[in-house]
Structures are given as structure tokens and as C-alpha cells.
Design a protein around this motif. Structure first.
Motif, PDB file in Angstrom:
ATOM      1  N   ASN A   1       0.827  -1.216   0.000  1.00  0.00           N
ATOM      2  CA  ASN A   1       0.000   0.000   0.000  1.00  0.00           C
ATOM      3  C   ASN A   1       0.856   1.259   0.000  1.00  0.00           C
ATOM      4  O   ASN A   1       0.554   2.219  -0.706  1.00  0.00           O
ATOM      5  N   VAL A   2       1.924   1.264   0.805  1.00  0.00           N
ATOM      6  CA  VAL A   2       2.821   2.424   0.849  1.00  0.00           C
ATOM      7  C   VAL A   2       3.483   2.607  -0.510  1.00  0.00           C
ATOM      8  O   VAL A   2       3.555   3.718  -1.036  1.00  0.00           O
ATOM      9  N   GLY A   3       3.954   1.514  -1.087  1.00  0.00           N
ATOM     10  CA  GLY A   3       4.591   1.593  -2.402  1.00  0.00           C
ATOM     11  C   GLY A   3       3.646   2.105  -3.473  1.00  0.00           C
ATOM     12  O   GLY A   3       4.016   2.953  -4.288  1.00  0.00           O
ATOM     13  N   ASN A   4       2.414   1.605  -3.457  1.00  0.00           N
ATOM     14  CA  ASN A   4       1.423   2.065  -4.428  1.00  0.00           C
ATOM     15  C   ASN A   4       1.107   3.541  -4.241  1.00  0.00           C
ATOM     16  O   ASN A   4       0.942   4.286  -5.206  1.00  0.00           O
ATOM     17  N   ARG A   5       1.025   3.964  -2.978  1.00  0.00           N
ATOM     18  CA  ARG A   5       0.704   5.371  -2.699  1.00  0.00           C
ATOM     19  C   ARG A   5       1.828   6.281  -3.182  1.00  0.00           C
ATOM     20  O   ARG A   5       1.576   7.341  -3.754  1.00  0.00           O
ATOM     21  N   ILE A   6       3.069   5.857  -2.961  1.00  0.00           N
ATOM     22  CA  ILE A   6       4.217   6.634  -3.433  1.00  0.00           C
ATOM     23  C   ILE A   6       4.169   6.731  -4.958  1.00  0.00           C
ATOM     24  O   ILE A   6       4.340   7.815  -5.525  1.00  0.00           O
ATOM     25  N   ARG A   7       3.922   5.618  -5.623  1.00  0.00           N
ATOM     26  CA  ARG A   7       3.835   5.620  -7.087  1.00  0.00           C
ATOM     27  C   ARG A   7       2.726   6.561  -7.568  1.00  0.00           C
ATOM     28  O   ARG A   7       2.920   7.359  -8.486  1.00  0.00           O
ATOM     29  N   ASP A   8       1.540   6.460  -6.927  1.00  0.00           N
ATOM     30  CA  ASP A   8       0.411   7.300  -7.337  1.00  0.00           C
ATOM     31  C   ASP A   8       0.718   8.786  -7.169  1.00  0.00           C
ATOM     32  O   ASP A   8       0.435   9.595  -8.052  1.00  0.00           O
TER      33      ASP A   8
END
Length: 114
Positions: free
Chosen positions: A6-13
Motif C-alpha cells: 500500500n505504501v509503495g502504491n501510494r508513493i507511485r500514485d
């Protein structure tokens, strides 16, 4: 909930909403670009200190960063608005908020008039 993912996806977004490459985010956060890639994939175990660097680079409130929602067009649009406003002063944000309220009021009138 898979927090690293989730953290990785949020950073990407947020990175994409800002129009940045991984290299640009890495530079803004004083990190190596390959590390950013690992974090975005959920492969790297990120420390709180490193996460703080990334959040500061995005210039978003930490509470906003931790809003893990299904990625929708609405969420993407809100992220883009947040990044656009992040570089503005409090006075500019207040002026933009007044303008936004007026636009929403007009949109509501038009919607009700249909």
C-alpha cells in the motif's frame, strides 16, 4: 492489508500525479532511484525516516499520504489537486478555495436547473 504494498502504491500514485520520474522523486528526497523502485514494488522495507523524506518531497500532509483507497479517477484527480496546491502560499490557497467554492456553486445551480 499489505502495508508495504500500500505504501509503495501510494508513493507511485503521488509521484505520477506530480508528473515525476523515480529519479526526480529520488533526487527530491535525497535517495537513490533504484531504492524508490524497490519501495514502489513493495520489495524494500522502508524506515520511518526515509518515508518522512519522501512525504516531505511530495509536500503533502502525512495524513493525506496514508489515505489508502481504491485508486479511482476521483482519487487521482484529488492527488493532482493536492500536488498543484502544495507549492502555493496560504494566501494563494485561500484565494483558490474561494474560486473553487464559486465554481461549485455555479455547477450546482446548473445541475439543479437541468
Amino acid at each position: 492489508m499489505n502495508l508495504p504494498e500500500n505504501v509503495g502504491n501510494r508513493i507511485r500514485d503521488l509521484r505520477k500525479a506530480k508528473g515525476w520520474t523515480q529519479e526526480q522523486l529520488a533526487e527530491a528526497a535525497s535517495l537513490h532511484y533504484s531504492y524508490i523502485g524497490g519501495v514502489e514494488r513493495g520489495d524494500r522495507n522502508i524506515s520511518l525516516e526515509t518515508l518522512e523524506k519522501i512525504i516531505k518531497a511530495f509536500e503533502v500532509p502525512a495524513i493525506e499520504f496514508f489515505r489508502f483507497e481504491d485508486e479511482t479517477e476521483r482519487r487521482k484527480a484529488l492527488d493532482e489537486q493536492m500536488t498543484l496546491l502544495s507549492s502555493k502560499s496560504a494566501v494563494e490557497i485561500a484565494a483558490l478555495t474561494r474560486i473553487t467554492r464559486e465554481v461549485i456553486a455555479v455547477m450546482s445551480l446548473n445541475k439543479n436547473g437541468d
